[in-house]
Write a protein that holds these residues in place. Structure first.
Motif, PDB file in Angstrom:
ATOM      1  N   ARG A   6       4.647 -44.665  -9.801  1.00  0.00           N
ATOM      2  CA  ARG A   6       6.044 -44.834 -10.211  1.00  0.00           C
ATOM      3  C   ARG A   6       6.241 -44.357 -11.651  1.00  0.00           C
ATOM      4  O   ARG A   6       7.228 -43.700 -11.969  1.00  0.00           O
ATOM      5  CB  ARG A   6       6.439 -46.300 -10.076  1.00  0.00           C
ATOM      6  CG  ARG A   6       7.864 -46.559 -10.481  1.00  0.00           C
ATOM      7  CD  ARG A   6       8.187 -48.026 -10.411  1.00  0.00           C
ATOM      8  NE  ARG A   6       9.537 -48.231 -10.879  1.00  0.00           N
ATOM      9  CZ  ARG A   6      10.426 -48.979 -10.289  1.00  0.00           C
ATOM     10  NH1 ARG A   6      10.113 -49.614  -9.196  1.00  0.00           N
ATOM     11  NH2 ARG A   6      11.633 -49.112 -10.780  1.00  0.00           N
ATOM     12  N   GLU A  10       8.802 -41.502 -13.007  1.00  0.00           N
ATOM     13  CA  GLU A  10       9.788 -41.797 -14.056  1.00  0.00           C
ATOM     14  C   GLU A  10       9.631 -40.858 -15.245  1.00  0.00           C
ATOM     15  O   GLU A  10      10.605 -40.494 -15.895  1.00  0.00           O
ATOM     16  CB  GLU A  10       9.652 -43.249 -14.524  1.00  0.00           C
ATOM     17  CG  GLU A  10      10.167 -44.259 -13.537  1.00  0.00           C
ATOM     18  CD  GLU A  10       9.983 -45.686 -14.017  1.00  0.00           C
ATOM     19  OE1 GLU A  10       9.429 -45.891 -15.118  1.00  0.00           O
ATOM     20  OE2 GLU A  10      10.403 -46.602 -13.291  1.00  0.00           O
ATOM     21  N   ILE A  61      12.778 -42.392  -6.810  1.00  0.00           N
ATOM     22  CA  ILE A  61      12.267 -43.728  -7.132  1.00  0.00           C
ATOM     23  C   ILE A  61      12.888 -44.764  -6.205  1.00  0.00           C
ATOM     24  O   ILE A  61      12.200 -45.639  -5.678  1.00  0.00           O
ATOM     25  CB  ILE A  61      12.532 -44.064  -8.612  1.00  0.00           C
ATOM     26  CG1 ILE A  61      11.696 -43.141  -9.500  1.00  0.00           C
ATOM     27  CG2 ILE A  61      12.241 -45.530  -8.903  1.00  0.00           C
ATOM     28  CD1 ILE A  61      12.084 -43.169 -10.949  1.00  0.00           C
ATOM     29  N   TYR A  65      10.508 -46.889  -3.810  1.00  0.00           N
ATOM     30  CA  TYR A  65      10.339 -48.267  -4.264  1.00  0.00           C
ATOM     31  C   TYR A  65      11.622 -49.044  -4.027  1.00  0.00           C
ATOM     32  O   TYR A  65      12.158 -49.674  -4.929  1.00  0.00           O
ATOM     33  CB  TYR A  65       9.963 -48.306  -5.747  1.00  0.00           C
ATOM     34  CG  TYR A  65       8.782 -47.431  -6.071  1.00  0.00           C
ATOM     35  CD1 TYR A  65       7.488 -47.855  -5.809  1.00  0.00           C
ATOM     36  CD2 TYR A  65       8.965 -46.164  -6.622  1.00  0.00           C
ATOM     37  CE1 TYR A  65       6.403 -47.049  -6.091  1.00  0.00           C
ATOM     38  CE2 TYR A  65       7.883 -45.349  -6.914  1.00  0.00           C
ATOM     39  CZ  TYR A  65       6.608 -45.797  -6.642  1.00  0.00           C
ATOM     40  OH  TYR A  65       5.540 -44.996  -6.920  1.00  0.00           O
TER      41      TYR A  65
END
Length: 116
Positions: A6, A10, A61, A65
């Protein structure tokens, strides 16, 4: 195939390119390009910037997630849809739902002059 975390996604910034998203999803980039051409790509929004295609990393993302999709820092992938200063033809009588502007902030429409 390297594992994408993640934090690594990002760190890509607000948008990324098709080959990077294909690597994150573990598919061939040409598969993603073909789906975009056929308007079948629904995993993320597609931003056409001239001949360049960019995909918002926030969408990636959120897809990967889902329950904890809040990004640590706010990421703006695309500009707000309302640009009254640039668009002189905004004349709606109701506030825009996404930007919250109202007609008091907009400039009235100026009709085109006929050239004779």
């Amino acid at each position: 195939m390297s594992a994408w975390t993640r934090e690594a996604v990002e760190a890509l910034g607000p948008t990324t390119n098709v080959p990077t998203v294909a690597a994150i999803f573990g598919v061939n980039p040409e598969t993603v390009y073909a789906a975009i051409r056929r308007n079948e790509w629904t995993a993320t929004r597609v931003l056409h910037l001239g001949r360049t295609i960019k995909l918002p990393t926030l969408d990636v993302i959120r897809l990967l997630y889902a329950p904890e999709a809040e990004v640590s820092a706010p990421v703006t992938a695309v500009p707000a849809p309302c640009h009254h200063a640039e668009n002189m033809q905004v004349t709606d009588s109701k506030p825009h739902s996404q930007c919250g502007c109202s007609p008091a902030h907009s400039v009235p429409f100026q009709p085109l002059r006929r050239v004779t």
